[in-house]
Design a protein around this motif. Structure first.
Motif, short mmCIF file in Angstrom:
data_model
loop_
_atom_site.label_atom_id
_atom_site.label_comp_id
_atom_site.label_asym_id
_atom_site.label_seq_id
_atom_site.Cartn_x
_atom_site.Cartn_y
_atom_site.Cartn_z
N ARG A 38 -5.90 6.67 10.45
CA ARG A 38 -5.84 8.06 10.89
C ARG A 38 -4.44 8.37 11.40
O ARG A 38 -3.71 7.48 11.85
CB ARG A 38 -6.89 8.34 11.97
N ARG A 39 -4.10 9.64 11.31
CA ARG A 39 -2.77 10.06 11.75
C ARG A 39 -2.87 11.38 12.48
O ARG A 39 -3.49 12.33 12.01
CB ARG A 39 -1.81 10.19 10.56
N VAL A 40 -2.22 11.38 13.63
CA VAL A 40 -2.07 12.59 14.43
C VAL A 40 -0.63 13.05 14.27
O VAL A 40 0.28 12.21 14.27
CB VAL A 40 -2.39 12.31 15.91
N PRO A 41 -0.38 14.34 14.13
CA PRO A 41 1.01 14.81 13.97
C PRO A 41 1.92 14.25 15.05
O PRO A 41 1.58 14.26 16.24
CB PRO A 41 0.87 16.33 14.09
N GLY A 42 3.06 13.72 14.62
CA GLY A 42 4.03 13.18 15.55
C GLY A 42 3.82 11.73 15.90
O GLY A 42 4.61 11.14 16.64
N LYS A 43 2.75 11.13 15.37
CA LYS A 43 2.47 9.72 15.67
C LYS A 43 2.39 8.93 14.38
O LYS A 43 2.20 9.47 13.28
CB LYS A 43 1.17 9.58 16.45
N GLU A 44 2.50 7.61 14.51
CA GLU A 44 2.38 6.73 13.36
C GLU A 44 0.92 6.67 12.88
O GLU A 44 -0.01 6.88 13.67
CB GLU A 44 2.82 5.32 13.75
N ARG A 45 0.76 6.38 11.59
CA ARG A 45 -0.58 6.19 11.06
C ARG A 45 -1.20 4.93 11.70
O ARG A 45 -0.56 3.88 11.76
CB ARG A 45 -0.51 6.03 9.54
N THR A 113 -0.70 -0.67 7.42
CA THR A 113 -0.44 0.16 6.24
C THR A 113 0.18 -0.65 5.11
O THR A 113 -0.07 -0.38 3.94
CB THR A 113 0.47 1.34 6.60
N SER A 114 0.96 -1.68 5.48
CA SER A 114 1.62 -2.49 4.45
C SER A 114 0.64 -3.32 3.65
O SER A 114 0.99 -3.87 2.61
CB SER A 114 2.67 -3.39 5.09
N GLY A 115 -0.59 -3.44 4.12
CA GLY A 115 -1.57 -4.24 3.42
C GLY A 115 -2.25 -3.54 2.27
O GLY A 115 -3.04 -4.14 1.55
N PHE A 116 -1.93 -2.25 2.07
CA PHE A 116 -2.62 -1.45 1.06
C PHE A 116 -1.64 -0.73 0.15
O PHE A 116 -0.59 -0.28 0.59
CB PHE A 116 -3.53 -0.43 1.73
#
Length: 129
Positions: A38-45, A113-116
């Motif tokens: 999940r991602r919130v604007p301004g933050k990392e996934r 994230t790098s795992g996908f």
């Protein structure tokens, strides 16, 4: 790349629940490890949950453990994220991601994230009263 589509997002009241679905258009998620982010604007996934291709290995980020549940239906080639007892902090765009993980990689379950390599476009979940 595997074309992924998320669905099931929407507006939900605090304490409510949703079921998010991840599907591969024209294909199947069988033999794939799948993660929800999940991602919130301004933050990392942020990695939320993952399930290995065998289904034997499941992980959750601490903030959702006990409230979210990931499951897979290999007959239909889909993966679900059951979201319950939601809080305003759960408001985000939710993405599913997949990586082909057959055989000796069947317990692979990364929450990074790098795992996908394959990603969907995301579905918005908004928690508000």
């Amino acid at each position: 790349q595997l074309p992924l589509v998320e669905s099931g997002g929407g507006l939900v009241h605090p304490g409510g629940s949703l079921r998010l679905t991840c599907a591969a258009t024209g294909s199947s998620l069988k033999f794939h490890a799948v993660g929800w982010f999940r991602r919130v604007p301004g933050k990392e996934r942020e990695g939320v949950a993952c399930i290995s291709s065998s289904g034997a290995n499941i992980k959750y980020v601490d903030s959702v453990r006990g409230r979210f549940s990931i499951s897979r239906d290999d007959e239909n080639g889909t993966v679900y994220l059951h979201v319950s007892d939601v809080k305003p902090d759960d408001t985000a765009v939710y993405y599913c991601a997949a990586t082909f993980s057959p055989g000796d990689r069947s317990r692979l379950c990364p929450l990074t994230t790098s795992g996908f390599g394959a990603w969907g476009q995301g579905t918005q979940v908004t928690v508000s009263s």
